[in-house]
Each structure stands twice: as structure tokens, then as C-alpha cells.
Design a protein around this motif. Structure first.
Motif, PDB file in Angstrom:
ATOM      1  N   ALA A 287      15.313  12.985   6.813  1.00  0.00           N
ATOM      2  CA  ALA A 287      13.976  12.385   6.946  1.00  0.00           C
ATOM      3  C   ALA A 287      13.883  11.066   6.182  1.00  0.00           C
ATOM      4  CB  ALA A 287      12.917  13.363   6.448  1.00  0.00           C
ATOM      5  N   GLY A 288      14.644  10.950   5.109  1.00  0.00           N
ATOM      6  CA  GLY A 288      14.567   9.748   4.270  1.00  0.00           C
ATOM      7  C   GLY A 288      15.565   8.660   4.667  1.00  0.00           C
ATOM      8  N   LEU A 289      16.368   8.926   5.707  1.00  0.00           N
ATOM      9  CA  LEU A 289      17.382   7.932   6.100  1.00  0.00           C
ATOM     10  C   LEU A 289      16.693   6.719   6.728  1.00  0.00           C
ATOM     11  CD1 LEU A 289      20.475   7.394   6.320  1.00  0.00           C
ATOM     12  CD2 LEU A 289      20.326   8.279   8.648  1.00  0.00           C
ATOM     13  N   ASP A 290      16.700   5.638   6.009  1.00  0.00           N
ATOM     14  CA  ASP A 290      15.936   4.470   6.432  1.00  0.00           C
ATOM     15  C   ASP A 290      16.886   3.287   6.632  1.00  0.00           C
ATOM     16  OD1 ASP A 290      13.792   2.867   7.035  1.00  0.00           O
ATOM     17  OD2 ASP A 290      13.406   2.333   4.939  1.00  0.00           O
ATOM     18  N   LYS A 295      17.700   0.454  13.829  1.00  0.00           N
ATOM     19  CA  LYS A 295      16.700   0.554  14.902  1.00  0.00           C
ATOM     20  C   LYS A 295      16.578  -0.781  15.645  1.00  0.00           C
ATOM     21  CE  LYS A 295      12.335   2.398  16.243  1.00  0.00           C
ATOM     22  NZ  LYS A 295      11.101   3.080  15.933  1.00  0.00           N
ATOM     23  N   GLU A 296      16.693  -1.855  14.890  1.00  0.00           N
ATOM     24  CA  GLU A 296      16.636  -3.176  15.509  1.00  0.00           C
ATOM     25  C   GLU A 296      17.804  -3.349  16.498  1.00  0.00           C
ATOM     26  OE1 GLU A 296      16.740  -7.289  13.342  1.00  0.00           O
ATOM     27  OE2 GLU A 296      15.193  -5.975  12.482  1.00  0.00           O
ATOM     28  N   TRP A 297      18.950  -2.822  16.099  1.00  0.00           N
ATOM     29  CA  TRP A 297      20.152  -2.935  16.950  1.00  0.00           C
ATOM     30  C   TRP A 297      20.052  -2.025  18.166  1.00  0.00           C
ATOM     31  CZ3 TRP A 297      25.042   0.302  15.693  1.00  0.00           C
ATOM     32  CH2 TRP A 297      26.039   0.069  16.652  1.00  0.00           C
ATOM     33  N   LYS A 300      16.603   2.831  18.308  1.00  0.00           N
ATOM     34  CA  LYS A 300      16.424   4.215  17.878  1.00  0.00           C
ATOM     35  C   LYS A 300      16.573   4.299  16.362  1.00  0.00           C
ATOM     36  CE  LYS A 300      17.637   8.737  19.577  1.00  0.00           C
ATOM     37  NZ  LYS A 300      18.236   9.517  20.615  1.00  0.00           N
ATOM     38  N   ALA A 301      15.734   5.121  15.726  1.00  0.00           N
ATOM     39  CA  ALA A 301      15.831   5.265  14.269  1.00  0.00           C
ATOM     40  C   ALA A 301      17.017   6.154  13.912  1.00  0.00           C
ATOM     41  CB  ALA A 301      14.537   5.859  13.720  1.00  0.00           C
ATOM     42  N   ALA A 302      17.765   5.754  12.898  1.00  0.00           N
ATOM     43  CA  ALA A 302      18.955   6.520  12.500  1.00  0.00           C
ATOM     44  C   ALA A 302      18.584   7.945  12.102  1.00  0.00           C
ATOM     45  CB  ALA A 302      19.660   5.804  11.349  1.00  0.00           C
ATOM     46  N   LYS A 303      17.403   8.138  11.518  1.00  0.00           N
ATOM     47  CA  LYS A 303      17.002   9.482  11.077  1.00  0.00           C
ATOM     48  C   LYS A 303      16.733  10.417  12.255  1.00  0.00           C
ATOM     49  CE  LYS A 303      12.168   8.210  10.063  1.00  0.00           C
ATOM     50  NZ  LYS A 303      11.503   8.480  11.312  1.00  0.00           N
ATOM     51  N   ASN A 308      24.272  13.443  13.811  1.00  0.00           N
ATOM     52  CA  ASN A 308      25.180  12.551  13.093  1.00  0.00           C
ATOM     53  C   ASN A 308      24.988  12.658  11.589  1.00  0.00           C
ATOM     54  OD1 ASN A 308      26.168  11.730  15.530  1.00  0.00           O
ATOM     55  ND2 ASN A 308      25.336   9.650  15.460  1.00  0.00           N
ATOM     56  N   VAL A 309      23.728  12.751  11.161  1.00  0.00           N
ATOM     57  CA  VAL A 309      23.461  12.879   9.722  1.00  0.00           C
ATOM     58  C   VAL A 309      24.065  14.200   9.226  1.00  0.00           C
ATOM     59  CG1 VAL A 309      21.723  12.684   7.907  1.00  0.00           C
ATOM     60  CG2 VAL A 309      21.270  11.674  10.152  1.00  0.00           C
TER      61      VAL A 309
END
Ligand SMILES: [Zn+2]
Length: 344
Positions: A287-290, A295-297, A300-303, A308-309
Motif C-alpha cells: 500500500a505504501g509503494l509510491d 505511473k507516469e511511464w 498504472k500505479a506500482a502498488k 510483483n510486490v
């Protein structure tokens, strides 16, 4: 009146352009604009080198999954293709290749053993091609292939109508095709997306076809990966003289895509490790993966790419035996939950 003024100006402009054209050398590949391509478009990105952009989206479910991208290289007497895709898509690509050349397709590289890169092998074999894979990819296709094929067949008619074809040629490293006009080097940099990833390097054109060892977008399935080794593999690729990267999925890009792809793993590993050190659990870390740049690339948000996380968390807490990864059937589509995946 207007005419008399405009005409000499136009003549002068044309003259200036002609002088410019005569004095300037043709732009290097690095200076040419990247091709703007729609899904299924084919472009000649260098003399005798064609790229086909397959449909995919990590954010728009209405976009059908068209499997892997393809690059093919027209040699003097034959054609070399990067990636085999699924059978249905492979047939589409064979048709696309035949619009660009009448030379026979002789070699097809499976960049790794996953379905969207290797299951079309039988289609290419029918064209008379030899299927080439790194020895680890060939082994994984042999060990995992039959069971995974059977599972995947439930969702894919093209698999029900065809049979799994194994690699004909498995190489250690590197495997080189060179006829004096074209040169393609199949190379393995180590365990990245899978234990058997191979890239195709075209040194004369400074083009690198990466398979899923480097993708352009939120298309990284990490379930069979070794993220620490993956970073090193990308660093190895960065040492090559490259202008264009043809990724396994997503648009053609410049060399800096390798660094962008690498940053995802570097940043995620650092963030997950920080969370582990602070005694946080996986959910809290996720949840804290910022990573705003991600996301710009990718859009999609990495979180939101939780698998994958989790994979990185499992790696960093010693729960992944990388030696055994790939010993179970990989998922067909990384957007879905891995089915039957027990990679440790
Ligand atoms: Zn793929």
C-alpha cells in the motif's frame, strides 16, 4: 500582387532546403523520430529489419491481448524472426512477414518458454523454420510445456487445434547468424524475466530485441523472475551499442528504456527492503509503494501490481528458490492471478 511576393519566397525556401539536404548527412537512427505505430502495424525500422507492434494494454481491458511483439530480419536467403507468439497470432505474423519478403523463414527465436513467446512454434515449423531457444528456455518448455499447454488449452481454441512443438536448437551463449549482410546475435544475460531469457542483438543496426527481459509498460510478470539478477542483466544490455529497443510488449523505444525498466526493480527492491527492515507486513509495504514515475511511464500505479510486490517481498525474505523457478506452469497472462503457480 500577393502571388509575386509569395512565389519568390517559396522558391527561396525550396532552394534553402535543397542546400540543407545536400550538406547534411542522413540522420543517424538515434536522431530519427521513433515510429508512431498502431496495433498490428509493421514498420521497416532499419534496412531489412521489420517490427510488428502487437496489441496490449495494462489499463484498458477492451484492448485484446495480441501476444508478443515481433521483429524479423531479412537475410540474403532467409528470414530470422524474434518470438513465436501463440499459434493464432503466429499465423497472423507469418502473413505479415510474407507481405514484406518472399524469402523463407528459417530461424525463429523463442525469447523464453512462456506461451505468448513459444506456443506458436508449430506454426513456424510448418513454414520450414527451426525453433531456437536458450538451453534453459528449451528445458523449461520441455519440463513445463505439456501440463501448461493443457491448462492453457481450456481458454484457447488455437491450442486445442495444434500441438506443442519443442525447440530444435538450444544454445548456450551466444548463437550468431551472419551472412555478411545481416547479423543477429542471440544472447543470454542470465536469469531475468525467466531463467532462459534470450535477446536478439543486431549490431549493424544497433537494435536490441529484448523479449520480456525489457518491456515498455506495466507488462512485467515477475513470477518466474530473479529481480536482483534481472537488474544485472539489464546492466549487461546497457553495455551494448544500442539505438533502438524492441521490447517484448509495448512500443519501440530508445536505449533509455533499459534504464527505466531497471529502475522499476531497483526502486521496488529498495522500498520493499525498507519496509521489511521497519517490520512492516506485505500489505502495508504494498500500500505504501509510491513510485510516481512508474505511473507516469505505464499509466498504472506500482502498488496496484500486487503480485510483483509479493514476489520481491518473498525474494527478500528468502522464500524464493530461484533455482527452481519455472518448474511449475507459468500463468498465461500476468494480468490474471497466476494459476497453479507454485514457484518455490
Ligand atoms: Zn510475454
Amino acid at each position: 500582387m500577393l502571388r509575386r511576393i509569395v512565389l519568390p519566397a517559396a522558391v527561396a525556401a525550396a532552394f534553402a532546403l535543397a542546400v540543407y539536404a545536400a550538406s547534411e548527412r542522413p540522420p543517424a537512427a538515434a536522431d530519427k523520430p521513433l515510429p508512431e505505430m498502431k496495433f498490428d502495424d509493421v514498420r521497416e525500422i532499419a534496412p531489412g529489419v521489420f517490427f510488428r507492434y502487437s496489441s496490449i494494454s495494462a489499463t484498458d481491458p477492451s484492448v485484446p491481448f495480441g501476444g508478443s511483439n515481433h521483429t524479423w530480419v531479412v537475410f540474403k536467403d532467409y528470414v530470422v524472426v524474434v518470438d513465436a507468439n501463440f499459434p493464432k497470432e503466429a499465423a497472423d505474423v507469418v502473413a505479415a512477414i510474407k507481405k514484406t519478403t518472399d524469402k523463407p523463414i528459417r530461424y525463429v527465436l523463442d525469447t523464453h518458454h512462456h506461451g505468448d513467446h513459444a506456443y506458436g512454434n508449430g506454426v513456424w515449423a510448418k513454414e520450414g523454420a527451426k525453433l531456437v531457444a536458450h538451453k534453459n528456455a528449451a528445458r523449461l518448455l520441455k519440463v513445463n510445456g505439456p501440463k501448461q499447454w493443457e491448462d492453457a488449452s481450456k481458454d484457447r481454441e488455437d491450442l486445442r487445434k495444434t500441438e506443442l512443438k519443442q525447440a530444435d536448437i538450444s544454445f548456450d551463449d551466444p548463437y550468431v547468424l551472419d551472412d555478411g549482410v545481416q547479423r543477429v546475435e542471440f544472447r543470454h544475460f542470465g536469469h531475468s524475466h525467466t531463467a532462459g531469457d534470450a535477446v536478439a542483438y543486431l549490431p549493424k543496426h544497433k537494435i536490441l530485441c529484448t523479449g520480456d527481459a525489457c518491456v515498455n509498460g506495466a507488462f512485467n510478470f515477475m513470477g518466474h523472475s530473479n529481480s536482483a539478477s534481472w537488474i544485472k542483466c539489464l546492466e549487461g544490455m546497457e553495455k551494448l551499442d544500442v539505438d533502438l529497443v524492441c521490447p517484448g510488449h509495448g512500443k519501440v523505444a530508445r536505449k533509455d528504456l533499459l534504464a527505466t525498466q531497471k529502475r522499476y526493480f531497483v526502486d521496488m527492491r529498495a522500498a520493499v527492503q525498507k519496509g521489511i527492515d521497519a517490520k512492516k507486513g506485505l500489505d502495508e509495504i504494498t500500500a505504501g509503494l509510491d513510485l510516481p514515475w512508474y505511473k507516469e511511464w505505464t499509466g498504472k500505479a506500482a502498488k496496484d501490481i500486487k503480485d510483483n510486490v509479493k514476489h520481491v517481498y518473498d525474494e527478500l525474505t528468502g522464500k524464493v528458490d530461484h533455482e527452481r523457478l519455472g518448474a511449475a506452469p507459468p500463468p498465461l497472462d500476468w494480468r490474471a492471478e497466476p494459476r497453479g503457480f507454485a514457484g518455490r
